[in-house]
Design an enzyme around this catalytic site. Sequence first.
Site: not given
Length: 366
Positions: A126, A180, A182, A191, A193, A264
Amino acid sequence: MAASGFSDLRDKLKSMTPHRDECKNKSADETNGKGPKRKFRESEDDELEHSGGDDAVAVATGEPREHEARRVKSGIAQRCTFSPEECALIEEKIDDVVANGEAGLYREHTVDRAPLRNKYFFGEGYTYGAQLEKRGPGQERLYRKGEVDEIPAWVHKLVIKRLVSDGVIPEGFVNSAVINDYQPGGCIVSHIDPLHIFARPIVSVSFFSDSALCFGCRFQFKPIRVSEPVLVLPVRRGSVTVLSGYAADDITHCIRPQDIKERRAVIILRKTRPDAPRLDTDSPLSPSLSERPAPLKAKRSRRRADPNAAHRPRVLEMDKEENRHPSLSHHRRHSSGGSSENYWRRGQEHGKHRESSERKVKLRRH
């Protein structure tokens, strides 16, 4: 203090998303249309930053921080599911995903790069942050079907199947998986979701190292600063974190730079709503489905350095210029040797000739 923080975000989400329950108790100012101003600015991480007071939600709602933290905890379920051996196997698969992304083997919208953090969308992807035509909560849109790669088989076998058998999620719940990845100092700003995109709960599984998930922070940049969180939730390697209720819908969450001390990765498992909006077919963000996008150009790599790389000729600016102007490349190849390798070799030969000439001159002087 004026309520200019996350209460605004909640109001905006409630007004822009049909899936949020209407707030039962509204203040007199909000009822009369005299609510606080809403401020939004784009962060360096291409996520939407929500402007608020220094005490984030706790001050904005007038609730004590302790009570706010209890409400957050009520929407969190956490368990340590994967053993170190299982983590190591899954982490090898994540490394394969990273290598495939660097090699340009994925569709264009599968990989999203940011400083010290890469996203890999599978199943559903998205738009968010700087990709949005209109900024603000509720403007996110799913890509059209087929614009991101399918969820890898190993995610189903090693992760989703395990969570289904443990009763964390029902069979067939997950149709969106995001990895994700990192690097130390990486982050994701505060944020929520998107409520109009994803059903609840939000499930995440952590790998490679321990970290923390923070709730109710506010980010500022140049230099980067993060306000005091309402709650800091430790997240261990191999643990599963499930967000629902207040923790998922009514307070922002983030990962601070100071919480990523080692590499991570987190696998986020979600279900998109059947009525979630998608990009229009004429959207300029997406190429034709009939054409597979060109491979991504790797911006960084975590592969081990090649010990012989230092002895190879570097690509010079003149070669890059030839690539930009192919019509001039033929002439330059004949006139100057063309490639940086030839240039490098000629330079070595010239250097040897010059050195021998200097020696001859010195001998003559003596």
